[in-house]
Design a protein around this motif. Structure first.
Motif, PDB file in Angstrom:
ATOM      1  N   ALA A 108       1.089  -1.252   0.107  1.00  0.00           N
ATOM      2  CA  ALA A 108       0.217  -0.200   0.076  1.00  0.00           C
ATOM      3  C   ALA A 108       1.009   0.918  -0.157  1.00  0.00           C
ATOM      4  N   HIS A 109       1.441   0.724   0.831  1.00  0.00           N
ATOM      5  CA  HIS A 109       2.789   2.582   1.322  1.00  0.00           C
ATOM      6  C   HIS A 109       3.967   2.339  -0.194  1.00  0.00           C
ATOM      7  N   THR A 110       3.961   1.465  -0.634  1.00  0.00           N
ATOM      8  CA  THR A 110       4.654   2.091  -2.235  1.00  0.00           C
ATOM      9  C   THR A 110       3.920   2.178  -3.520  1.00  0.00           C
ATOM     10  N   ALA A 111       2.666   1.517  -3.357  1.00  0.00           N
ATOM     11  CA  ALA A 111       1.518   1.674  -4.958  1.00  0.00           C
ATOM     12  C   ALA A 111       1.218   2.938  -4.300  1.00  0.00           C
ATOM     13  N   GLY A 112       0.770   3.432  -3.140  1.00  0.00           N
ATOM     14  CA  GLY A 112       0.501   5.080  -3.314  1.00  0.00           C
ATOM     15  C   GLY A 112       1.227   6.292  -3.668  1.00  0.00           C
ATOM     16  N   ALA A 113       2.597   5.687  -3.185  1.00  0.00           N
ATOM     17  CA  ALA A 113       4.061   6.605  -3.659  1.00  0.00           C
ATOM     18  C   ALA A 113       4.085   6.480  -5.540  1.00  0.00           C
ATOM     19  N   LEU A 114       3.792   6.129  -5.785  1.00  0.00           N
ATOM     20  CA  LEU A 114       3.798   5.230  -7.254  1.00  0.00           C
ATOM     21  C   LEU A 114       3.184   5.973  -8.010  1.00  0.00           C
ATOM     22  N   LEU A 115       1.383   5.807  -7.669  1.00  0.00           N
ATOM     23  CA  LEU A 115       0.131   6.799  -8.131  1.00  0.00           C
ATOM     24  C   LEU A 115       0.648   8.163  -8.131  1.00  0.00           C
ATOM     25  N   ASP A 116       1.143   8.541  -7.266  1.00  0.00           N
ATOM     26  CA  ASP A 116       1.327  10.508  -6.756  1.00  0.00           C
ATOM     27  C   ASP A 116       1.902  10.882  -7.746  1.00  0.00           C
ATOM     28  N   ALA A 117       3.489   9.966  -8.091  1.00  0.00           N
ATOM     29  CA  ALA A 117       4.226  10.078  -8.623  1.00  0.00           C
ATOM     30  C   ALA A 117       3.525  10.468 -10.350  1.00  0.00           C
ATOM     31  N   ALA A 118       3.376   9.084 -10.819  1.00  0.00           N
ATOM     32  CA  ALA A 118       2.829   9.007 -12.412  1.00  0.00           C
ATOM     33  C   ALA A 118       1.551   9.706 -12.302  1.00  0.00           C
ATOM     34  N   ARG A 119       0.312   9.649 -11.242  1.00  0.00           N
ATOM     35  CA  ARG A 119      -0.390  10.908 -11.998  1.00  0.00           C
ATOM     36  C   ARG A 119      -0.421  11.743 -11.795  1.00  0.00           C
ATOM     37  N   GLY A 120       0.859  12.384 -11.106  1.00  0.00           N
ATOM     38  CA  GLY A 120       0.537  13.762 -11.294  1.00  0.00           C
ATOM     39  C   GLY A 120       1.775  14.300 -12.365  1.00  0.00           C
ATOM     40  N   SER A 121       3.014  13.305 -12.903  1.00  0.00           N
ATOM     41  CA  SER A 121       3.486  13.453 -13.988  1.00  0.00           C
ATOM     42  C   SER A 121       2.327  13.740 -14.988  1.00  0.00           C
ATOM     43  N   PHE A 122       1.378  12.691 -15.313  1.00  0.00           N
ATOM     44  CA  PHE A 122       0.402  12.761 -17.024  1.00  0.00           C
ATOM     45  C   PHE A 122      -0.107  13.964 -16.533  1.00  0.00           C
ATOM     46  N   VAL A 123      -0.076  14.317 -15.064  1.00  0.00           N
ATOM     47  CA  VAL A 123      -1.405  15.986 -15.742  1.00  0.00           C
ATOM     48  C   VAL A 123      -0.331  17.058 -15.760  1.00  0.00           C
ATOM     49  N   ASP A 124       0.869  16.702 -15.817  1.00  0.00           N
ATOM     50  CA  ASP A 124       2.046  17.388 -16.408  1.00  0.00           C
ATOM     51  C   ASP A 124       2.002  17.520 -17.847  1.00  0.00           C
ATOM     52  N   GLY A 125       2.164  16.540 -18.317  1.00  0.00           N
ATOM     53  CA  GLY A 125       1.835  16.253 -19.419  1.00  0.00           C
ATOM     54  C   GLY A 125       0.926  16.455 -20.567  1.00  0.00           C
ATOM     55  N   LEU A 126      -0.818  16.438 -19.709  1.00  0.00           N
ATOM     56  CA  LEU A 126      -1.561  17.157 -20.044  1.00  0.00           C
ATOM     57  C   LEU A 126      -1.925  18.929 -20.602  1.00  0.00           C
TER      58      LEU A 126
END
Length: 510
Positions: A458-476
């Motif tokens: 759970a802890h690793t998954a949350g950090a991964l999703l935060d980073a991935a989603r933030g980067s996706f939004v930056d690209g969008l």
């Protein structure tokens, strides 16, 4: 030449009985194509899980439909002018319905790719035929403007209905159900169309030149494929070869049309500044919007955790705006001017895209909904008026070929937009820094990151999703900014190219 043909129409042809009922049949064909164009994106995760295609196969499943339809639109529009637009529409609709079944029950990635390609062949017959039949059903310019508005509004409504219906079906049935919804629409279209649609064709068509068909197909597929591959993977020898082959084929196509006594596509149409300006406006508009359309569903579902049905509903304001604008666009263009309505619409879309550059992971819906509503209104005004300009600037017997040029610009703009703006999103996304142990698949796509997170603590998954989603939004947001620049440039080009262009006020008499 257009005026001569119009003035020669007998009075009873100007107000053809049953023309509005016939329009309702054409609207079904538009609905068929518009819904199909949107449901695949929603179904892709389910298709991936069931058929387990490779990354390359998944790209082909998504792209081959647009490749084939872009390559064949001009040829099929010209074929309809020759053999009859009603005939090619009914044949294409029947094929579209039957091939949809093949899509629904495809059991391997290879069969799915073939099914999508065949669907592209059928789809290429539908859109040019519908616009061409409108040109020949409605000889009164004001009625034709309203009919084109209804046609465009239905296409917009279809793109909104697709995600909503598709989302509902995916939540309750298997992924093939999103393709089977084409069947009842096709049955009604064919049965009612046989009774209501009038036949129309070019009275002196000339031969259907197979060499021109091949050159058009090879040219469009080669160029679109090269752009997509270069944007996604950079330049390679195969990509460069495909691009050069496509460019050479298109050059050969144009040369051949200029030397033929009865060409597949009359290149003299482009001498009209209004025709060329309308086509260019369509291409640039779709190019600028495609990145938003392609990635917005992923943003709503994978960043904001909305289920497919809710994500579909969230995109509804764009369709509402487009429907409302499409129905009054012709009247507005006559009251003000063609260039002010088209340029104003494109500028509004550009400003709405600029507003989306400030969104984040937790952006509330009011900003998104308002921006989508403005996008819909602006696009509705622009697309409806440019379609009217294109139809009214050519003789009736060339309506199919002219409509096909308009649709080809739309498909080419979509391919270029997804490739160029999509590469911005993908390029920015891949650079995110995830926690230790982040699998490589998480950097390929946001969907891959969500899938990888489900298998991590759970802890690793949350950090991964935060980073991935933030980067996706930056690209969008970066892609939205690029789209805004393209739309504002398109507004400027339309203001110049459509100078002095006017919609006809009524049937002219000698």
């Amino acid at each position: 030449m257009t005026r001569t043909l119009q003035s020669a129409q007998p009075t009873e042809a100007v107000k053809r009985p049953g023309r509005w009922l016939a329009l309702s049949v054409l609207v079904l064909a538009v609905l068929l194509v518009a819904v199909d164009a949107t449901v695949l994106g929603l179904a892709t995760p389910y298709i991936s899980e069931d058929l387990a295609p490779s990354g390359t196969q998944l790209l082909w499943i998504g792209d081959v439909y647009s490749f084939v339809i872009a390559g064949l639109l001009v040829s099929m529009g010209s074929l309809g002018d020759r053999i009859g637009r009603k005939r090619i529409l009914l044949i294409g609709a029947t094929a579209f319905g039957l091939i949809s079944v093949l899509n629904a029950y495809a059991s391997t990635p290879e069969l799915m790719i073939v099914a999508r390609a065949l669907l592209g062949v059928a789809g290429a017959t539908l859109m040019p035929a519908t616009l061409a039949l409108i040109r020949n059903l409605f000889h009164d310019p004001r009625e034709r403007s309203l009919a084109v508005g209804v046609w465009g509004a239905t296409a917009s409504a279809g793109t909104a209905v697709g995600p909503i219906v598709g989302g509902f079906l995916l939540e309750h049935f298997w992924w093939g159900s999103v393709f089977l919804i084409n069947l009842p629409v096709m049955v009604v279209l064919v049965l009612v169309g046989i009774k209501l649609l009038p036949e129309s064709r070019n009275p002196d068509p000339g031969p259907w030149d197979l060499a021109s068909v091949v050159l058009s197909l090879v040219g469009m597929v080669g160029v679109v494929y090269a752009v997509k591959e270069a944007a996604a993977h950079g330049f390679a020898w195969t990509t460069l070869a495909a691009g050069l082959l496509g460019a050479a084929a298109l050059y050969g196509f144009v040369r051949r049309q200029l030397t033929m006594p009865v060409p597949l596509l009359d290149m003299r149409l482009f001498r009209s500044r209004g025709f060329s300006g309308a086509v260019l406006a369509d291409l640039l508009t779709v190019l600028g919007l495609s990145g938003l359309v392609f990635f917005l569903s992923q943003y709503l579902q994978l960043v904001q955790d909305r289920p497919p049905f809710e994500a579909g509903l969230a995109e509804l304001p764009a369709a509402i705006g487009a429907v409302a604008a499409g129905l009054i666009a012709g009247r507005a263009a006559r009251r003000f001017s063609v260039r002010s309505v088209v340029s104003g619409g494109l500028a509004a879309v550009g400003l709405a895209l600029a507003a989306l550059t400030v969104i984040g992971q937790d952006t509330g819906y009011p900003l998104l909904g308002a921006a989508l509503l403005v996008v819909g209104v602006g696009a509705g005004f622009s697309f409806t008026v440019t379609a009217d300009v294109i139809l009214s600037s050519v003789p009736g017997e060339q309506a199919g070929a002219a409509s096909a040029v308009s649709e080809t610009a739309y498909e080419l703009g979509a391919a270029l937009g997804i490739a160029l703006l999509g590469s911005i999103v993908t390029g920015v996304y891949r650079d995110f820094t995830g926690p230790a142990g982040t699998p490589a698949a998480a950097h390929e796509s946001l969907g891959g990151a969500v899938q990888a997170a489900s298998e991590l603590p759970a802890h690793t998954a949350g950090a991964l999703l935060d980073a991935a989603r933030g980067s996706f939004v930056d690209g969008l947001t970066l892609a939205s900014g690029a789209g805004a620049v393209v739309l504002l440039a398109a507004a400027g080009a339309a203001w110049f190219l459509l100078r002095g262009q006017r919609l006809e006020d009524g049937v002219e008499h000698p």
